[in-house]
Design a protein around this motif. Structure first.
Motif, PDB file in Angstrom:
ATOM      1  N   PHE A 191       7.817 -21.760 -13.795  1.00  8.02           N
ATOM      2  CA  PHE A 191       7.769 -20.401 -13.324  1.00  8.02           C
ATOM      3  C   PHE A 191       7.545 -20.102 -11.982  1.00  8.02           C
ATOM      4  CE2 PHE A 191       6.684 -21.007 -17.648  1.00  8.02           C
ATOM      5  CZ  PHE A 191       7.024 -19.623 -18.449  1.00  8.02           C
ATOM      6  N   THR A 192       8.112 -19.258 -11.233  1.00 10.00           N
ATOM      7  CA  THR A 192       8.090 -19.141  -9.712  1.00 10.00           C
ATOM      8  C   THR A 192       7.887 -17.401  -9.888  1.00 10.00           C
ATOM      9  OG1 THR A 192       9.098 -20.739  -9.115  1.00 10.00           O
ATOM     10  CG2 THR A 192       8.783 -19.154  -7.595  1.00 10.00           C
ATOM     11  N   VAL A 193       6.778 -16.724  -9.110  1.00 10.03           N
ATOM     12  CA  VAL A 193       6.735 -15.564  -8.967  1.00 10.03           C
ATOM     13  C   VAL A 193       7.124 -15.168  -7.358  1.00 10.03           C
ATOM     14  CG1 VAL A 193       5.098 -13.469  -8.725  1.00 10.03           C
ATOM     15  CG2 VAL A 193       4.958 -15.479 -10.584  1.00 10.03           C
ATOM     16  N   VAL A 194       7.939 -14.362  -7.293  1.00  4.84           N
ATOM     17  CA  VAL A 194       8.448 -13.881  -5.746  1.00  4.84           C
ATOM     18  C   VAL A 194       8.116 -12.325  -5.797  1.00  4.84           C
ATOM     19  CG1 VAL A 194      10.270 -13.730  -4.424  1.00  4.84           C
ATOM     20  CG2 VAL A 194      10.205 -15.470  -5.765  1.00  4.84           C
ATOM     21  N   VAL A 195       7.563 -12.196  -4.411  1.00  7.44           N
ATOM     22  CA  VAL A 195       7.112 -10.878  -4.266  1.00  7.44           C
ATOM     23  C   VAL A 195       8.010 -10.357  -3.207  1.00  7.44           C
ATOM     24  CG1 VAL A 195       5.056  -9.142  -3.597  1.00  7.44           C
ATOM     25  CG2 VAL A 195       4.826 -10.994  -5.048  1.00  7.44           C
ATOM     26  N   THR A 196       8.457  -9.086  -3.180  1.00  4.87           N
ATOM     27  CA  THR A 196       9.430  -8.507  -2.239  1.00  4.87           C
ATOM     28  C   THR A 196       8.285  -7.114  -1.731  1.00  4.87           C
ATOM     29  OG1 THR A 196      11.347  -9.099  -3.193  1.00  4.87           O
ATOM     30  CG2 THR A 196      11.337  -7.670  -1.694  1.00  4.87           C
ATOM     31  N   GLU A 197       8.225  -7.407  -0.475  1.00  2.00           N
ATOM     32  CA  GLU A 197       7.499  -6.255   0.377  1.00  2.00           C
ATOM     33  C   GLU A 197       8.432  -5.161   0.869  1.00  2.00           C
ATOM     34  OE1 GLU A 197       4.950  -7.668   3.158  1.00  2.00           O
ATOM     35  OE2 GLU A 197       3.499  -8.888   1.565  1.00  2.00           O
ATOM     36  N   TYR A 198       8.397  -4.014   0.755  1.00  2.00           N
ATOM     37  CA  TYR A 198       9.190  -3.054   1.064  1.00  2.00           C
ATOM     38  C   TYR A 198       8.214  -2.202   2.203  1.00  2.00           C
ATOM     39  CZ  TYR A 198      12.311  -4.161  -2.466  1.00  2.00           C
ATOM     40  OH  TYR A 198      13.280  -4.856  -3.293  1.00  2.00           O
ATOM     41  N   ARG A 199       8.562  -2.109   3.693  1.00  2.00           N
ATOM     42  CA  ARG A 199       7.978  -1.411   4.723  1.00  2.00           C
ATOM     43  C   ARG A 199       8.713  -0.276   5.098  1.00  2.00           C
ATOM     44  NH1 ARG A 199       3.125  -3.431   5.776  1.00  2.00           N
ATOM     45  NH2 ARG A 199       2.597  -5.528   4.790  1.00  2.00           N
ATOM     46  N   ASP A 200       8.019   0.837   5.603  1.00  2.00           N
ATOM     47  CA  ASP A 200       8.863   1.973   6.159  1.00  2.00           C
ATOM     48  C   ASP A 200       8.921   1.723   7.777  1.00  2.00           C
ATOM     49  OD1 ASP A 200       6.312   2.756   7.285  1.00  2.00           O
ATOM     50  OD2 ASP A 200       6.280   4.580   6.001  1.00  2.00           O
ATOM     51  N   PRO A 241       7.435   7.218  -3.391  1.00  2.00           N
ATOM     52  CA  PRO A 241       8.824   6.485  -3.326  1.00  2.00           C
ATOM     53  C   PRO A 241       9.665   6.775  -2.251  1.00  2.00           C
ATOM     54  CG  PRO A 241       7.989   7.434  -5.726  1.00  2.00           C
ATOM     55  CD  PRO A 241       7.234   7.804  -4.586  1.00  2.00           C
ATOM     56  N   PRO A 242      10.496   5.957  -2.080  1.00  4.45           N
ATOM     57  CA  PRO A 242      11.597   6.196  -0.910  1.00  4.45           C
ATOM     58  C   PRO A 242      12.320   7.256  -1.096  1.00  4.45           C
ATOM     59  CG  PRO A 242      11.744   3.756  -1.692  1.00  4.45           C
ATOM     60  CD  PRO A 242      10.680   4.506  -2.586  1.00  4.45           C
ATOM     61  N   ARG A 243      12.877   8.074  -0.356  1.00  6.24           N
ATOM     62  CA  ARG A 243      13.929   9.034  -0.189  1.00  6.24           C
ATOM     63  C   ARG A 243      15.071   8.755   0.487  1.00  6.24           C
ATOM     64  NH1 ARG A 243      12.205  13.739  -2.318  1.00  6.24           N
ATOM     65  NH2 ARG A 243      10.081  14.327  -2.478  1.00  6.24           N
ATOM     66  N   ALA A 244      16.381   9.352   0.130  1.00  7.68           N
ATOM     67  CA  ALA A 244      17.298   9.360   0.947  1.00  7.68           C
ATOM     68  C   ALA A 244      17.248   9.450   2.515  1.00  7.68           C
ATOM     69  CB  ALA A 244      18.397  10.512   0.350  1.00  7.68           C
ATOM     70  N   GLY A 245      17.977   8.476   3.071  1.00  3.61           N
ATOM     71  CA  GLY A 245      17.884   8.683   4.521  1.00  3.61           C
ATOM     72  C   GLY A 245      16.895   7.518   4.980  1.00  3.61           C
ATOM     73  N   GLN A 246      16.067   7.264   4.243  1.00  2.50           N
ATOM     74  CA  GLN A 246      14.838   6.245   4.714  1.00  2.50           C
ATOM     75  C   GLN A 246      15.458   4.991   5.038  1.00  2.50           C
ATOM     76  OE1 GLN A 246      11.514   6.679   2.013  1.00  2.50           O
ATOM     77  NE2 GLN A 246      10.361   6.091   3.869  1.00  2.50           N
ATOM     78  N   VAL A 247      14.833   4.141   6.018  1.00  2.94           N
ATOM     79  CA  VAL A 247      15.151   2.756   6.086  1.00  2.94           C
ATOM     80  C   VAL A 247      14.060   1.916   5.902  1.00  2.94           C
ATOM     81  CG1 VAL A 247      16.241   0.970   7.970  1.00  2.94           C
ATOM     82  CG2 VAL A 247      17.258   3.541   7.941  1.00  2.94           C
ATOM     83  N   LEU A 248      14.058   1.138   5.042  1.00  2.00           N
ATOM     84  CA  LEU A 248      12.749   0.151   4.722  1.00  2.00           C
ATOM     85  C   LEU A 248      13.327  -1.187   5.201  1.00  2.00           C
ATOM     86  CD1 LEU A 248      12.309   1.181   1.036  1.00  2.00           C
ATOM     87  CD2 LEU A 248      11.276   2.104   3.212  1.00  2.00           C
ATOM     88  N   ARG A 249      12.252  -1.953   5.456  1.00  2.80           N
ATOM     89  CA  ARG A 249      12.469  -3.577   5.847  1.00  2.80           C
ATOM     90  C   ARG A 249      12.149  -4.290   4.763  1.00  2.80           C
ATOM     91  NH1 ARG A 249       9.368  -2.021   9.556  1.00  2.80           N
ATOM     92  NH2 ARG A 249       8.112  -3.833   9.331  1.00  2.80           N
ATOM     93  N   ALA A 250      12.413  -5.372   4.212  1.00  2.00           N
ATOM     94  CA  ALA A 250      12.192  -5.925   3.069  1.00  2.00           C
ATOM     95  C   ALA A 250      12.059  -7.442   3.471  1.00  2.00           C
ATOM     96  CB  ALA A 250      13.364  -5.765   1.771  1.00  2.00           C
ATOM     97  N   VAL A 251      11.004  -8.087   2.736  1.00  2.00           N
ATOM     98  CA  VAL A 251      10.862  -9.452   3.010  1.00  2.00           C
ATOM     99  C   VAL A 251      10.274 -10.156   1.663  1.00  2.00           C
ATOM    100  CG1 VAL A 251       8.617  -9.221   4.071  1.00  2.00           C
ATOM    101  CG2 VAL A 251      10.153 -11.295   4.510  1.00  2.00           C
TER     102      VAL A 251
END
Length: 145
Positions: A112-121, A83-93
Motif C-alpha cells: 500500500f502507498t498513500v499519496v497526498v496531493t496539496e492544492y494551493r491558491d 471549494p475552488p471556483r471557475a477562473g481560479q488557478v491552483l498549484r498542485a504537488v
C-alpha cells in the motif's frame, strides 16, 4: 521497480479551474445543481481528481508498483478553504505520505502507498488535500512444475 521513499515530493504543476470542465464534470455526475454552472461556477467536491489529467509528463510520483497489479483503493478530500471556483488557478504537488504491507487473502503480500496531493491558491493558501491509497496486489504464485 524502485520504491519511492516516504516524504518524497513531486514537481508542482498548475491546475486551471475551467468553467467548461466544471460543467462537464457535473454532467458526468448527472447533477443539474446551478452552483456548477455559469462564470462563477463552484467546482464539485471530487472535481480535483481530474487535475491528474492536466499534470505535465513526469511531474506525478511513481510509486514503483507493477501497473498490472495496481488498484486505486481509497480516495479522500479535505477542504481547508472554500471549494475552488471557475477562473481560479491552483498549484498542485504530490507527496508520498506512507507505505505499508499486509498479507494477501490469497497468499503473498499486498503493498500500500498513500499519496497526498496539496492544492494551493494564488496566495499560497492550502485550499484542499486529496489523499489516495494505491494497492499493489500480491504477485501470482509461480508454477513449481
Amino acid at each position: 521497480m524502485v520504491d519511492t521513499p516516504v516524504g518524497t515530493r513531486g514537481t508542482e504543476f498548475e491546475v486551471v479551474v475551467e468553467r467548461g470542465k466544471i460543467r462537464e464534470f457535473a454532467a458526468a455526475m448527472q447533477s443539474a445543481d446551478p452552483a456548477y454552472q455559469g462564470p462563477d461556477a463552484l467546482a464539485p467536491p471530487t472535481f480535483l481528481i481530474s487535475s491528474a489529467l492536466w499534470a505535465p509528463e513526469g511531474v506525478r510520483l511513481d510509486v514503483g508498483f507493477d501497473r498490472r497489479r495496481l488498484l486505486h483503493g481509497e480516495q479522500e478530500y479535505v477542504f481547508h478553504a472554500p471549494p475552488p471556483r471557475a477562473g481560479q488557478v491552483l498549484r498542485a504537488v504530490e507527496h508520498l505520505e506512507d507505505r505499508y504491507e499486509k498479507p494477501g487473502k490469497r497468499g503473498g503480500t499486498m503493498r500500500f502507498t498513500v499519496v497526498v496531493t496539496e492544492y494551493r491558491d494564488e496566495q499560497d493558501t492550502l485550499v484542499a488535500e486529496a489523499r489516495a491509497t494505491f494497492i499493489e496486489t500480491a504477485a501470482p504464485a509461480r508454477d513449481a512444475g
